[in-house]
Design an enzyme around this catalytic site. Structure first.
Site, PDB file in Angstrom:
ATOM      1  N   LYS A   1      49.915  48.348  47.418  1.00  0.00           N
ATOM      2  CA  LYS A   1      48.776  48.795  46.598  1.00  0.00           C
ATOM      3  C   LYS A   1      47.475  48.522  47.335  1.00  0.00           C
ATOM      4  O   LYS A   1      46.618  49.397  47.450  1.00  0.00           O
ATOM      5  CB  LYS A   1      48.772  48.050  45.265  1.00  0.00           C
ATOM      6  CG  LYS A   1      47.463  48.158  44.498  1.00  0.00           C
ATOM      7  CD  LYS A   1      47.462  47.441  43.175  1.00  0.00           C
ATOM      8  CE  LYS A   1      47.066  46.010  43.254  1.00  0.00           C
ATOM      9  NZ  LYS A   1      45.638  45.722  43.352  1.00  0.00           N
ATOM     10  N   ASN A   2      47.321  47.294  47.855  1.00  0.00           N
ATOM     11  CA  ASN A   2      46.025  46.902  48.434  1.00  0.00           C
ATOM     12  C   ASN A   2      45.788  47.492  49.808  1.00  0.00           C
ATOM     13  O   ASN A   2      44.680  47.453  50.311  1.00  0.00           O
ATOM     14  CB  ASN A   2      45.890  45.375  48.449  1.00  0.00           C
ATOM     15  CG  ASN A   2      45.720  44.842  47.029  1.00  0.00           C
ATOM     16  OD1 ASN A   2      45.494  45.610  46.085  1.00  0.00           O
ATOM     17  ND2 ASN A   2      45.861  43.537  46.867  1.00  0.00           N
TER      18      ASN A   2
ATOM     19  N   CYS B   1      35.318  40.668  36.435  1.00  0.00           N
ATOM     20  CA  CYS B   1      36.685  40.954  36.010  1.00  0.00           C
ATOM     21  C   CYS B   1      37.286  39.632  35.565  1.00  0.00           C
ATOM     22  O   CYS B   1      36.678  38.575  35.715  1.00  0.00           O
ATOM     23  CB  CYS B   1      37.467  41.646  37.118  1.00  0.00           C
ATOM     24  SG  CYS B   1      38.285  40.541  38.215  1.00  0.00           S
TER      25      CYS B   1
ATOM     26  N   ARG C   1      33.155  38.146  41.211  1.00  0.00           N
ATOM     27  CA  ARG C   1      33.449  39.065  42.318  1.00  0.00           C
ATOM     28  C   ARG C   1      32.229  39.904  42.725  1.00  0.00           C
ATOM     29  O   ARG C   1      32.212  41.112  42.640  1.00  0.00           O
ATOM     30  CB  ARG C   1      34.641  39.953  41.963  1.00  0.00           C
ATOM     31  CG  ARG C   1      35.876  39.124  41.613  1.00  0.00           C
ATOM     32  CD  ARG C   1      37.069  39.959  41.257  1.00  0.00           C
ATOM     33  NE  ARG C   1      37.686  40.533  42.458  1.00  0.00           N
ATOM     34  CZ  ARG C   1      38.775  41.315  42.399  1.00  0.00           C
ATOM     35  NH1 ARG C   1      39.295  41.629  41.245  1.00  0.00           N
ATOM     36  NH2 ARG C   1      39.293  41.817  43.511  1.00  0.00           N
TER      37      ARG C   1
ATOM     38  N   ASP D   1      47.143  36.058  45.513  1.00  0.00           N
ATOM     39  CA  ASP D   1      47.834  37.030  44.658  1.00  0.00           C
ATOM     40  C   ASP D   1      49.263  36.612  44.338  1.00  0.00           C
ATOM     41  O   ASP D   1      49.930  37.283  43.556  1.00  0.00           O
ATOM     42  CB  ASP D   1      47.854  38.415  45.335  1.00  0.00           C
ATOM     43  CG  ASP D   1      46.466  39.000  45.420  1.00  0.00           C
ATOM     44  OD1 ASP D   1      46.292  39.980  46.154  1.00  0.00           O
ATOM     45  OD2 ASP D   1      45.555  38.455  44.779  1.00  0.00           O
TER      46      ASP D   1
ATOM     47  N   ARG E   1      49.246  48.417  36.776  1.00  0.00           N
ATOM     48  CA  ARG E   1      48.252  48.670  37.836  1.00  0.00           C
ATOM     49  C   ARG E   1      48.856  48.360  39.209  1.00  0.00           C
ATOM     50  O   ARG E   1      48.483  48.951  40.200  1.00  0.00           O
ATOM     51  CB  ARG E   1      47.029  47.777  37.629  1.00  0.00           C
ATOM     52  CG  ARG E   1      46.264  48.074  36.367  1.00  0.00           C
ATOM     53  CD  ARG E   1      44.978  47.287  36.339  1.00  0.00           C
ATOM     54  NE  ARG E   1      44.233  47.490  37.589  1.00  0.00           N
ATOM     55  CZ  ARG E   1      43.078  46.886  37.864  1.00  0.00           C
ATOM     56  NH1 ARG E   1      42.572  46.033  37.000  1.00  0.00           N
ATOM     57  NH2 ARG E   1      42.443  47.109  38.988  1.00  0.00           N
TER      58      ARG E   1
HETATM   59  C1  EPZ Z   1      41.192  41.895  47.681  1.00  0.00           C
HETATM   60  O1  EPZ Z   1      40.126  41.825  46.751  1.00  0.00           O
HETATM   61  C2  EPZ Z   1      42.420  42.285  46.876  1.00  0.00           C
HETATM   62  N1  EPZ Z   1      42.212  43.593  46.258  1.00  0.00           N
HETATM   63  C3  EPZ Z   1      42.700  41.222  45.808  1.00  0.00           C
HETATM   64  O2  EPZ Z   1      43.913  41.587  45.140  1.00  0.00           O
HETATM   65  C4  EPZ Z   1      42.902  39.872  46.504  1.00  0.00           C
HETATM   66  O3  EPZ Z   1      43.114  38.875  45.532  1.00  0.00           O
HETATM   67  C5  EPZ Z   1      41.660  39.542  47.344  1.00  0.00           C
HETATM   68  O4  EPZ Z   1      41.431  40.609  48.289  1.00  0.00           O
HETATM   69  C6  EPZ Z   1      41.824  38.246  48.119  1.00  0.00           C
HETATM   70  O5  EPZ Z   1      42.927  38.321  48.970  1.00  0.00           O
HETATM   71  C7  EPZ Z   1      42.351  44.706  46.999  1.00  0.00           C
HETATM   72  O6  EPZ Z   1      42.642  44.649  48.191  1.00  0.00           O
HETATM   73  C8  EPZ Z   1      42.155  46.010  46.295  1.00  0.00           C
HETATM   74  P1  EPZ Z   1      37.557  39.349  48.575  1.00  0.00           P
HETATM   75  P2  EPZ Z   1      38.596  41.669  47.282  1.00  0.00           P
HETATM   76  O7  EPZ Z   1      36.371  40.209  48.825  1.00  0.00           O
HETATM   77  O8  EPZ Z   1      38.417  42.456  48.518  1.00  0.00           O
HETATM   78  C9  EPZ Z   1      34.155  36.506  46.844  1.00  0.00           C
HETATM   79  C10 EPZ Z   1      45.325  42.004  43.334  1.00  0.00           C
HETATM   80  O9  EPZ Z   1      45.805  41.235  42.494  1.00  0.00           O
HETATM   81  N2  EPZ Z   1      33.230  37.556  47.336  1.00  0.00           N
HETATM   82  O10 EPZ Z   1      38.333  38.815  49.738  1.00  0.00           O
HETATM   83  O11 EPZ Z   1      37.702  41.933  46.142  1.00  0.00           O
HETATM   84  C11 EPZ Z   1      34.956  36.989  45.647  1.00  0.00           C
HETATM   85  O12 EPZ Z   1      34.212  36.788  44.464  1.00  0.00           O
HETATM   86  C12 EPZ Z   1      43.869  41.863  43.734  1.00  0.00           C
HETATM   87  O13 EPZ Z   1      45.955  42.921  43.929  1.00  0.00           O
HETATM   88  C13 EPZ Z   1      31.853  37.316  47.285  1.00  0.00           C
HETATM   89  O14 EPZ Z   1      31.405  36.245  46.857  1.00  0.00           O
HETATM   90  O15 EPZ Z   1      38.586  40.115  47.636  1.00  0.00           O
HETATM   91  C14 EPZ Z   1      36.193  36.143  45.693  1.00  0.00           C
HETATM   92  O16 EPZ Z   1      35.938  34.909  45.075  1.00  0.00           O
HETATM   93  C15 EPZ Z   1      43.151  40.809  42.915  1.00  0.00           C
HETATM   94  N3  EPZ Z   1      31.012  38.293  47.723  1.00  0.00           N
HETATM   95  C16 EPZ Z   1      36.431  35.939  47.208  1.00  0.00           C
HETATM   96  O17 EPZ Z   1      35.171  36.238  47.838  1.00  0.00           O
HETATM   97  C17 EPZ Z   1      31.475  39.488  48.218  1.00  0.00           C
HETATM   98  O18 EPZ Z   1      30.647  40.339  48.627  1.00  0.00           O
HETATM   99  C18 EPZ Z   1      37.509  36.836  47.798  1.00  0.00           C
HETATM  100  O19 EPZ Z   1      37.100  38.162  47.589  1.00  0.00           O
HETATM  101  C19 EPZ Z   1      32.867  39.716  48.250  1.00  0.00           C
HETATM  102  C20 EPZ Z   1      33.735  38.733  47.814  1.00  0.00           C
END
Ligand code: EPZ
Length: 422
Positions: free
Chosen positions: A22-23, A118, A123, A308, A400
């Site tokens: 998915k990701n 969310c 996020r 995850d 999802r």
């Molecule tokens: C991706 O989300 C995945 N989603 C998530 O999977 C996964 O949990 C996450 O990476 C971490 O591995 C997809 O790939 C579609 P991040 P993403 O940006 O890209 C903070 C699932 O269950 N952050 O690495 O949104 C954020 O708040 C989903 O399949 C900022 O502060 O994750 C979080 O605490 C859930 N500012 C941390 O970093 C930003 O600009 C990790 O977020 C971006 C992120």
């Protein structure tokens, strides 16, 4: 809203096919915005998030056609002319923000709604914004939308992400493929989904080096051409179903699974007393009789233990012999499955990002509520091991990220069925 009923039925036996990630698919699909030529994805998972991304891309002017029962996505960015990613779609799925970089690169502008919070955390998108501004974009937040423009086009830059954000790495990588000059992206995320994206972009003509390490180098090109790309196996679905025989007992082979994608989970399961091995067909997991041992888990960026899989591992530790500590370092609110597991007799104490679990010999079935995608599947895993019936409500979360959960688990002997909602 549909519910899923699971009745504990002892050890599992058989094979479960693992779908495409998915990701990975959710970042590969926006790549079609970067080219006027057709991009075809094979091994795509059949999930509601994929349908949502299809709707979003179509609203921007792209063509997306699902073929072969949804396993093939035939796309074309030829008609892309709309820079607006509307709130009504973006609020349903945060990954919609992955059109920001490609729209900037292709159209020189983008108006992308902020996804809003969310269940698992605020996020924000500050890391995405800072990186794209360093590529020459001007970005401001107005009426809940990021208004981005690159009137003079994007220019390569040396960028260091303050945190190895997966999405920020993907947005920046896609934008940099069409920027003028070279981009060096440091402290980049290293997830296999990013490696898969880089492979697809390279097949489209992008010049990329270093994916899978913390430094990715991109030499911008004038245009990208079409390609056909096979979506990488879903390591989170794989890890989830590896935990099924671990919690319920028995032996299950995960078809298409590659143990290299789940190294940290494999180490933890083996430390807990579960047997894990690679076969020609996939990953074989078996748990001999008797309880598993408690192990501690700390979620980290890749290649650390994936956030995850934290909820699924917590469900497993609820039935282990001994006490375990699970530390969630990636999201600020990702223990919502704990109170639901406690309804089933689990003993869990949550303090901030730390959950202490005292394993119990037997969980008891109960009505529970899914709160987010991975929490929902952890409740189903707990239901496989519980005595009696567990009713998991609000399973739209589940749909999802997991295709045909009932079929896949029934196929290895679970008693599980979907009950249509009111
Ligand atoms: C991706 O989300 C995945 N989603 C998530 O999977 C996964 O949990 C996450 O990476 C971490 O591995 C997809 O790939 C579609 P991040 P993403 O940006 O890209 C903070 C699932 O269950 N952050 O690495 O949104 C954020 O708040 C989903 O399949 C900022 O502060 O994750 C979080 O605490 C859930 N500012 C941390 O970093 C930003 O600009 C990790 O977020 C971006 C992120």
């Amino acid at each position: 809203m549909d519910s899923i009923l699971v009745t504990g039925n002892g050890p599992l036996k058989g094979q479960i096919p693992i779908a495409g990630a998915k990701n990975a698919c959710l970042t590969l699909m926006p790549a079609t915005l970067l080219s006027e030529e057709p991009l075809t994805l094979t091994n795509a998972p059949r999930l509601s998030d994929i349908k949502t991304m299809s709707q979003l891309l179509q609203s921007l002017g792209a063509e997306v056609t699902a073929l072969n029962d949804g396993k093939v996505l035939a796309m074309s960015g030829h008609g892309v002319d709309n820079p607006l990613a509307h709130y009504d779609i973006v609020r349903k799925m945060r990954a919609s923000n992955l059109v920001l970089g490609p729209l900037l690169a292709r159209l020189g502008q983008a108006q992308v709604s902020l996804p809003g919070g969310c269940a698992i955390g605020a996020r924000p998108m500050d890391i995405h914004v800072t990186a794209l501004e360093q590529l020459g974009a001007e970005i401001e937040l107005k009426d809940g939308y990021l208004h981005a423009a690159a009137p003079r086009g994007l220019k390569g830059a040396e960028i260091t992400l303050r945190f190895a954000s997966v999405g920020a790495t993907e947005n920046t990588l896609m934008a940099a493929t069409l920027a003028k000059g070279t981009t060096v992206l440091k402290n980049a995320a290293r997830e296999p989904e990013i490696v898969d994206l880089a492979r697809c972009l390279r097949a489209m003509g992008a010049l990329i080096d270093g994916e899978g390490t913390d430094t990715i180098v991109i030499d911008g090109v004038d245009r990208l051409h079409g390609a056909t790309h096979q979506v990488v196996t879903d390591r989170i679905e794989l890890g989830t179903y590896m935990i099924a025989p671990a919690i319920a007992g028995g032996e299950v082979e995960l078809l298409g699974g590659d143990i290299a994608l789940v190294e940290t989970l494999t180490q933890k399961l083996q430390a807990a007393g579960v047997e894990v091995s690679q076969t020609n067909a996939g990953v074989l997991v078996s748990r001999p009789n008797g309880r598993i041992r408690a192990v501690d888990v700390k979620t980290e960026i890749y290649p650390g233990f994936p956030t995850d899989l934290q909820a699924q591992m917590m469900a497993l530790m609820c039935t282990a012999e001994g006490n375990s500590v699970l530390e969630e370092t990636i999201f600020e609110n990702r223990f919502m499955h704990a109170p639901e597991l406690m309804r089933m007799g689990a003993q869990i104490e949550v303090q901030g990002g730390i959950a202490k679990v005292a394993g119990v010999a037997q969980l008891k079935g109960a009505p529970v509520m899914a709160t987010d995608l991975r929490a929902s599947v952890s409740l189903i895993l707990a239901g496989l091991a519980a005595e009696g019936e567990t009713r998991v409500n609000r399973v739209y979360h589940l749909d999802r990220g997991y295709e045909n959960v009932e079929e896949k688990l029934s196929g290895v002997g679970a008693i599980i069925q979907r009950v249509p909602g009111e």
